[in-house]
Design a protein around this motif. Structure first.
Motif: not given
Length: 508
Positions: A2-3, A444-445, A448-451, A484-485
């Motif tokens: 996955w990416r 971090m990635d 991102f998907m969760l939030v 990312r942060a």
């Protein structure tokens, strides 16, 4: 594989194109296949005589060399003692220095070939025993010296004597690793059809089947096997026979299945396209056996040497998945309980054999990258909490597990909410503090998907102190982590900071 969406600094641009995602996944799969292809496992086997417990080794090197010279001269003269002299020679040839002495004698191999093809059955057996001892030599110049005997060894594979056939097979297998010339010669002499005929004629004799598997696995590890050998193997009956032996025999043990599984592994990892093997049911057979073995492991029935079978099977499944169309996955993989089996194997070997646990996580990663049904199965079968508990582990296991969880999150927004409820947010708060830069980037990635899945998840992360972690990450040495942060804070989380402050005040 996955990416996740690449972090953008401009609002309103979330994620890369689907094609970019697929390309990155294919590149990652290629790297994994290459890593497994580069791990060569060539070895040599020495079969003992029935009347001995362990190999004898001549301690006096000079004496061993003299014994070989003396026995060679005796064997040049036919006589009633020839059988005994041959037996003595086979024992003397266990001394590496004696092996070199023997091949340096003029016409020594011609003498052995003559005895190998003679009318005396006992002398034939002892002659192949001598060749077998020579094939086990650590000296790389011994194998090419044995080339004059290989056509006869291949011919004898169609014989009736099990002991003789085994000796011929293991001798041929031992000769392969040391010399490309030997492999080339064997290929030209028809070693692949000979092995196919042998396993066809002796398919009920598992000792011979095991020996065929060993010899074939030695051949398949040649650097040019994908070009020169594998097409011939795939065109033969060997793959179907290898697949038929995968199920262990309760009376004979795991050994034949182990050898055949390694052969299948070398076939799958040497080709970009495994549709021929898929058409023969290789993925269904391999994954079904993984389910059976995983069930045994879960119940604590771990047989000695079982990991030697599990490892190549996992690699077969993982490699075959890359050639399996997504729409055929359910029929090719079969039972969704394969995820249960993989989790059981992962847990059972986590401490004792972390490399095997990592292989299991790798297959789980490949499966979840392709299948929403298997992602759903991990959730409905309550396997995710166990996976989350593995995130503190190192040795590549935690990164692979995080990829599995990301595969789940990527499939559906509701899966993200479920992952958050199962404790993934608090686990991410821990992984964001790790020194492992890859783990932090993946975290971090994942975050991102969760939030972006819903405000409740973002609120919960902030409640758990996530803002301070991301603020600290803005000073990380890795630029990508800092980006990312910053993106997560500015575009997805800072708006919840005032809410959480009010909430904390009311709670106090």
């Amino acid at each position: 594989m996955w990416r996740l969406n690449k972090v953008r600094h401009k609002a309103g641009r979330q994620g890369d194109s689907l094609e970019e995602f697929k390309l990155k996944r294919r590149e990652h799969e290629k790297v994994l296949r290459q890593a497994r292809r580069d791990r060569q496992l060539v070895s040599k086997r020495l079969l003992l005589n029935d009347d001995e417990d362990q190999p004898e080794v001549t301690m006096d090197t000079h004496s061993g060399e003299q014994d070989v010279i003396s026995l060679f001269h005796k064997l040049q003269r036919s006589g009633p003692e020839r059988e005994a002299d041959l037996k003595a020679l086979s024992k003397a040839l266990r001394d590496p220095s004696a092996q070199l002495t023997f091949i340096k004698q003029e016409n020594s191999m011609h003498l052995l070939v003559g005895l190998l093809t003679g009318s005396n059955a006992t002398c034939r057996l002892q002659a192949v025993r001598c060749l077998h001892e020579l094939s086990h030599s650590p000296h790389t110049n011994v194998a090419p010296a044995c080339l004059p005997a290989t056509p006869y060894l291949l011919t004898y594979l169609s014989g009736q004597s099990t002991k003789f056939t085994e000796l011929c097979l293991y001798t041929l297998g031992n000769l392969c690793p040391d010399s490309d010339a030997v492999k080339e010669k064997l290929l030209a002499q028809g070693v692949i059809p000979s092995l196919a005929n042998c396993i066809e004629n002796q398919r009920h004799n598992l000792a011979v089947v095991e020996a065929v598997g060993f010899t074939l696995s030695q051949l398949l590890q040649a650097k040019d096997a994908a070009k020169k050998m594998i097409p011939i193997v795939l065109a033969s009956s060997l793959p179907s026979h290898l697949l038929s032996v995968l199920t262990p025999d309760p009376n004979f043990g795991l050994a034949p299945a182990i050898e055949c599984a390694w052969c299948l592994h070398y076939l799958t990892c040497s080709m970009e396209d495994n549709r021929v093997l898929l058409a023969q049911g290789a993925l269904l057979k391999s994954s079904s056996l993984v389910v059976s073995l995983g069930g045994a492991v879960a119940e604590g029935n771990i047989e000695e040497g079982m990991e030697l079978l599990i490892c190549p099977l996992l690699r077969c499944v993982g490699n075959l998945l890359s050639s399996c169309p997504v729409e055929d996955l359910s029929t090719q993989v079969g039972d969704v309980h394969i995820v249960v089996a993989l989790c059981a194997i992962l847990k059972a070997y986590l401490q004792t054999q972390p490399a095997l646990a990592r292989e299991s996580a790798w297959v789980l990663n490949n499966l979840t990258a392709h299948s929403s049904a298997l992602c759903s199965a991990l959730l409905t079968l309550n396997l995710v909490p166990g996976l989350i508990q593995l995130l503190p582990f190192s040795q590549g296991i935690n990164t692979m597990i995080l990829r599995v969880l990301a595969n789940i999150a990527h499939k559906k927004r509701e899966f993200c909410v479920q992952l958050a409820h199962l404790g993934l947010l608090s686990a991410l708060c821990a992984t964001l503090k790790m020194a492992d830069q890859e783990m932090v980037t993946l975290s971090m990635d994942m975050l991102f998907m969760l939030v972006i899945s819903g405000p409740q998840v973002a609120e919960e992360f902030v409640r758990q102190g996530g803002l301070s972690l991301l603020e600290a990450s803005q000073y990380n040495s890795e630029e990508e982590i800092r980006r990312r942060a910053t993106y997560l804070l500015e575009h997805h989380l800072l708006s919840y900071s005032s809410y959480c402050s009010v909430d904390n005040t009311s709670n106090s």
